[in-house]
Enzyme design. Structure first.
Site, short mmCIF file in Angstrom:
data_model
loop_
_atom_site.label_atom_id
_atom_site.label_comp_id
_atom_site.label_asym_id
_atom_site.label_seq_id
_atom_site.Cartn_x
_atom_site.Cartn_y
_atom_site.Cartn_z
N HIS A 185 0.84 -1.21 0.00
CA HIS A 185 0.00 0.00 0.00
C HIS A 185 0.87 1.26 0.00
O HIS A 185 0.68 2.17 -0.82
CB HIS A 185 -0.91 -0.02 1.23
CG HIS A 185 -1.87 1.12 1.33
ND1 HIS A 185 -3.22 0.95 1.19
CD2 HIS A 185 -1.67 2.43 1.58
CE1 HIS A 185 -3.82 2.12 1.33
NE2 HIS A 185 -2.90 3.05 1.58
N GLU A 186 1.83 1.30 0.92
CA GLU A 186 2.68 2.48 1.02
C GLU A 186 3.64 2.60 -0.16
O GLU A 186 3.99 3.72 -0.58
CB GLU A 186 3.45 2.46 2.35
CG GLU A 186 2.59 2.31 3.60
CD GLU A 186 1.44 3.31 3.70
OE1 GLU A 186 1.54 4.39 3.09
OE2 GLU A 186 0.45 3.00 4.39
N HIS A 246 1.94 4.42 -2.88
CA HIS A 246 2.03 5.87 -2.66
C HIS A 246 3.37 6.41 -3.14
O HIS A 246 3.44 7.47 -3.77
CB HIS A 246 1.85 6.19 -1.18
CG HIS A 246 0.45 6.05 -0.68
ND1 HIS A 246 -0.66 6.38 -1.44
CD2 HIS A 246 -0.04 5.63 0.51
CE1 HIS A 246 -1.76 6.16 -0.74
NE2 HIS A 246 -1.41 5.70 0.45
#
Length: 234
Positions: A136-137, A140
Site C-alpha cells: 500500500h505504502e 504511494h
C-alpha cells in the site's frame, strides 16, 4: 475440623521439612508469583514494572516487524515487483527507508513525502497484513515519483489512496471479512471508496467525512481504472 491456624502451622512444618534445594525452588516460585501479581510492591514499583513490561513487549514487536519486513523484501513477489518498478521510477527501496515504529494512531503504516515508509509494529498482525501494508505504502511512493502528487490537494490525495487500497490487496474479500465488513455486490469498489475516504480525513484540508467522500467520488473512476504499474488489479 482444622482451623486456618492449624493449616498454616502444618504448611510451615512441611516447608521446614524440605531440603535446601527444594526450599530454594519453592522460594523462587513464591517470589515469581508475588512479582506477577504485584504483591508487596509500592505503587512506584508497580508502575516501573508496567513500563518495563511494555518496553519488552515493544522490543519484541519491533524485532518481529523488522524480521518480517526483511523477509518480504527478499521473498514476496508483490514487494519485489513494486521494488523493481520503484527503482525504475528513481526510488531505491531499502529497509532503512522502511522503519518499524510505534504509532499512536489506528493505522498500520504511512508514507511521508520525504520517501519514508512507516510500518507500525503495534498495529501489524502477521506477515500477510505486513505485506499488504508495505505494498500500500509503496504504491504511494510510486505515485509520488511518477505523478508529482501534491498531498494537500484533496483530489490528488484521494487518487493515490484509491489506487493504493485497490492494488495492494487491502480490499480483498478476506481482508474485509477480518474487519467485519461482509458484502458481495461490488464489495471491492465499496471497500476502496471507504478506505480512501478514511485516509483523507487525516488531510488538514479535509473538512468532514462528506468532504472526503466527495473528493473520492469525483476522481474514483479515472483513478480506480488506472492500475499502473500492474496490468490489472492484484
Amino acid at each position: 475440623m482444622a482451623t486456618p491456624s492449624d493449616k498454616k502451622e502444618a504448611q510451615q512444618h512441611e516447608y521446614q521439612a524440605l531440603d535446601a534445594n527444594d526450599k530454594g525452588l519453592f522460594d523462587n516460585w513464591v517470589r515469581a508469583f508475588k512479582t506477577n501479581l504485584g504483591i508487596g510492591r509500592t505503587p512506584a514499583e508497580k508502575q516501573q514494572a508496567r513500563v518495563r513490561k511494555q518496553f519488552e513487549q515493544d522490543k519484541r514487536d519491533c524485532e518481529r516487524c523488522e524480521q518480517t519486513r526483511d523477509h518480504l523484501l527478499k521473498n514476496s513477489p508483490m514487494i519485489l515487483f513494486m521494488t523493481e518498478h520503484l527503482k525504475d521510477s528513481g526510488y531505491t527501496v531499502t529497509k532503512e527507508k522502511m522503519p518499524c515504529m510505534k504509532c499512536s494512531e489506528m493505522r498500520s503504516g504511512g508514507y511521508a513525502p520525504n520517501g519514508t515508509i512507516q510500518l507500525c509494529y503495534n498495529q501489524l498482525y502477521g506477515k500477510g497484513h505486513t505485506e499488504t501494508t508495505m505494498a500500500h505504502e509503496m504504491i504511494h511512493a510510486y505515485d509520488q515519483h511518477n505523478f508529482n502528487i501534491k498531498w494537500l490537494n484533496l483530489e490528488h490525495h484521494a487518487c493515490t489512496e484509491i489506487r493504493a487500497a485497490s492494488l495492494s490487496g487491502d480490499c480483498t474479500w478476506f481482508q474485509e471479512l477480518m474487519r467485519g465488513n461482509i458484502g458481495f455486490l461490488k464489495h471491492h469498489q465499496v471497500c476502496v471508496k471507504r478506505r480512501a475516504a478514511l485516509s483523507l480525513l487525516g488531510n488538514p484540508r479535509c473538512k468532514s467525512k462528506k468532504h472526503a467522500e466527495a473528493a473520492v467520488n469525483k476522481v474514483f473512476q479515472s483513478c480506480f481504472t488506472d492500475t499502473r504499474p500492474f496490468d490489472e488489479i492484484y
